[in-house]
Design an enzyme around this catalytic site. Structure first.
Site, PDB file in Angstrom:
ATOM      1  N   SER A 123       0.823  -1.210   0.000  1.00 14.04           N
ATOM      2  CA  SER A 123       0.000   0.000   0.000  1.00 14.04           C
ATOM      3  C   SER A 123       0.854   1.255   0.000  1.00 14.04           C
ATOM      4  CB  SER A 123      -0.910   0.021   1.237  1.00 14.04           C
ATOM      5  OG  SER A 123      -0.131   0.028   2.424  1.00 14.04           O
ATOM      6  N   HIS A 144      -3.615  -4.144  -4.970  1.00 13.72           N
ATOM      7  CA  HIS A 144      -3.815  -3.565  -3.648  1.00 13.72           C
ATOM      8  C   HIS A 144      -5.259  -3.759  -3.193  1.00 13.72           C
ATOM      9  CE1 HIS A 144      -4.129   0.151  -0.867  1.00 13.72           C
ATOM     10  NE2 HIS A 144      -3.736  -0.909  -0.186  1.00 13.72           N
ATOM     11  N   GLU A 156      -7.046  -1.916  -6.277  1.00 12.14           N
ATOM     12  CA  GLU A 156      -6.253  -1.061  -7.153  1.00 12.14           C
ATOM     13  C   GLU A 156      -5.258  -1.948  -7.909  1.00 12.14           C
ATOM     14  OE1 GLU A 156      -5.986   3.228  -4.934  1.00 12.14           O
ATOM     15  OE2 GLU A 156      -4.767   1.615  -4.109  1.00 12.14           O
ATOM     16  N   ASN A 194      -4.846   6.401  -1.431  1.00 11.50           N
ATOM     17  CA  ASN A 194      -3.989   6.989  -0.406  1.00 11.50           C
ATOM     18  C   ASN A 194      -3.327   8.283  -0.862  1.00 11.50           C
ATOM     19  OD1 ASN A 194      -4.395   5.286   1.789  1.00 11.50           O
ATOM     20  ND2 ASN A 194      -2.971   3.770   0.989  1.00 11.50           N
TER      21      ASN A 194
END
Length: 505
Positions: A123, A144, A156, A194
């Site tokens: 991540s 991910h 992802e 993120n």
């Protein structure tokens, strides 16, 4: 290249929470699954834990007993990496250290076949950097998953610099065949979620550090006005302050300490004190037995004004005018070229947060952005020491007459929800312009990955093409550090709109 055939074995290396979750997803989808962990006995323990979760799915009637038994038969712990030789996909979920992951994939490359898809669940690390250790980095991708992997739909699919599009497509289609919602993105710090989610935390912490409001009040405004499922303080307590701060710091450092991603000093002090959130019993909030949850600041009842004058178009807050009329308050509308505000009986003004401060103008109260002014249950107001008490009282009474709880915060430019949404929109536009992902995939990722009520581009369309740019430009004038400087992509977006409108007229 299509999804992996269900007869193809899938291996998961690393049997912590994420590893077990990913293995369960592949197993329930119908694949034979191999579990490997470097610590002896851990793979067997993980297999038992997955079996117990399958039992619970049967109890909840989400899985038949026959399907459970078949899945258990397909799940095999492995004692050595050599036992993964016939796998068509290996997903790694080990320690978040570049050297550890690189060494693992070097070993795997000597074991698996030439056509085996290799994937990392990282991540925070660069997919390109991990894959750089391989002889054939073209077959290496990021997959991910979000925790808990069996429940959260988003995956992802990250292409590193050397990833071959055929392998990225295989990973994407496999994730979709597993019942997930995949989004494709380039290898950028933080990927999609993120990267673009940083302002949600950063702006809440910035308002707190500026003593604009306390955590409980900021969280309440984000939930009850912004429409977010959780506020930034309670969400980071749930995630873990150390985990959230580590991700923020990782993204910041990966962007060469770009000021837009600067970590919060207040959060750093929280981590240093050992207050990590729910898991430690104390974070921004106290979770110990008997501790009371603080209440958000809420204004006492005030008498509503008898009338208001609406000067100009209220833009994103235009729904307020019919609501005010429905509350029995007289509204007179006047066209104004230089303003979009409500004039109160005292002569004071009420304006939507625009990146300016109350102290710059005589007798102005700012109100925050709401996702939906009819549905919102709380509205935040900001006033300076120069705001007349009667003006503030009338502003409070106006929103209370609309059935809203009212919170009065410090004179914070851009307030809480408005500045947060504007920065999220800006980072989203910047990401598309730099080829990170498509608008559609970014909206999908932010709705499913962090439960935003709208995707950034949905918000942008609702608020108007130049809204976020104008607010950030005002904020940048007041804080020229670069934190709020609108991206070139957002500038082009806003001004292209102006040009088209000018040509059309």
């Amino acid at each position: 290249m299509t999804a992996l055939d269900l007869s193809s074995p899938v291996a998961v290396v690393g049997t912590g929470t994420m590893g077990q979750g990913i293995a369960q997803v592949a197993l329930v989808a119908g694949h034979p699954v191999r579990l490997y962990d470097a610590l002896p006995g851990r793979a067997r323990q993980a297999a038992d834990a997955i079996g117990a979760r399958l039992d619970r799915l049967v109890e909840k009637e989400r899985l038949t007993a026959a399907d459970r038994d078949a899945a258990r038969a397909r799940l095999l712990p492995a004692e050595t990496l050599a036992e993964l030789a016939d796998c068509s996909l290996v997903v790694e979920a080990v320690l978040e250290r570049l050297d550890v992951k690189q060494e693992l994939f070097r070993e795997l490359e000597d074991v698996v076949g030439d056509d085996c898809l290799l994937a990392t669940n990282t991540s925070s690390l660069s997919v390109t950097a991990i894959g750089g250790a391989l002889r054939v980095p073209g077959r290496f991708v990021g997959l991910h998953f979000f925790n808990p992997a069996p429940l959260l739909p988003l995956v992802e699919v990250v292409s590193g610099f050397a990833t071959d599009v055929t392998y990225a497509t295989r990973a994407y289609e496999t994730a979709r065949a597993w019942g997930k919602t995949p989004v494709a993105c380039a290898d950028t710090p933080g990927f999609i979620v993120n990267r673009i989610a940083r302002p949600f935390y950063a702006e809440a912490f910035a308002v707190y550090e500026a003593q604009g409001a306390d955590p409980a009040t900021i969280d309440a405004v984000l939930r009850e006005s912004g429409g977010f499922r959780m506020g930034a303080f309670e969400l980071t307590d749930l995630i873990g302050q150390d985990v959230n701060e580590s991700v923020t710091r990782s993204v910041w450092e990966a962007f060469f300490q770009d000021v837009r991603f600067t970590p919060s000093l207040a959060q750093r002090r929280l981590v240093e004190s050992g207050r990590l959130g729910r898991k430690s019993g104390h974070g921004w909030y106290d979770y110990r037995d008997g501790a009371e949850r603080p209440e958000p600041d809420t204004a006492e009842h005030r008498r509503p004004p008898a009338h208001v004058v609406a000067e100009g178009d209220l833009g994103p807050a235009s729904d307020l005018l019919p609501m005010i009329r429905e509350a029995g308050i007289q509204v007179r509308e006047e066209d104004e070229d230089n303003g979009t505000r409500l004039v109160l009986p005292s002569g004071g003004q009420l304006a939507l947060a625009d990146g300016q401060t109350s102290v710059e103008f005589r007798d102005v109260v700012y109100f925050d952005l709401a996702l939906d002014y009819r549905a919102a249950t709380r509205i935040a107001l900001a006033a300076s020491q120069d705001t007349a008490p009667q003006t503030l009282a009338e502003a409070i009474g106006l929103f209370q007459a609309l059935g809203k709880k009212v919170t009065v915060i410090g004179d914070v430019p851009g307030m809480i929800v408005a500045r947060t949404v504007a920065r999220i929109i800006d980072l989203a536009h910047d990401a598309v312009a730099k080829g990170v992902a498509t608008e559609e995939d970014i909206d999908t990722a932010m709705r499913l990955g962090v439960n935003y009520p709208l995707g950034p581009f949905e918000w942008s369309r609702r608020l108007g093409r130049s809204w976020a740019y104008a607010l950030l430009d005002d904020l940048h004038l007041r804080d020229p550090s670069g934190r709020y400087a609108p991206s070139l992509a957002l500038y082009r977006h806003a001004h292209a709109s102006d040009q088209r409108e000018g040509n059309a007229s």
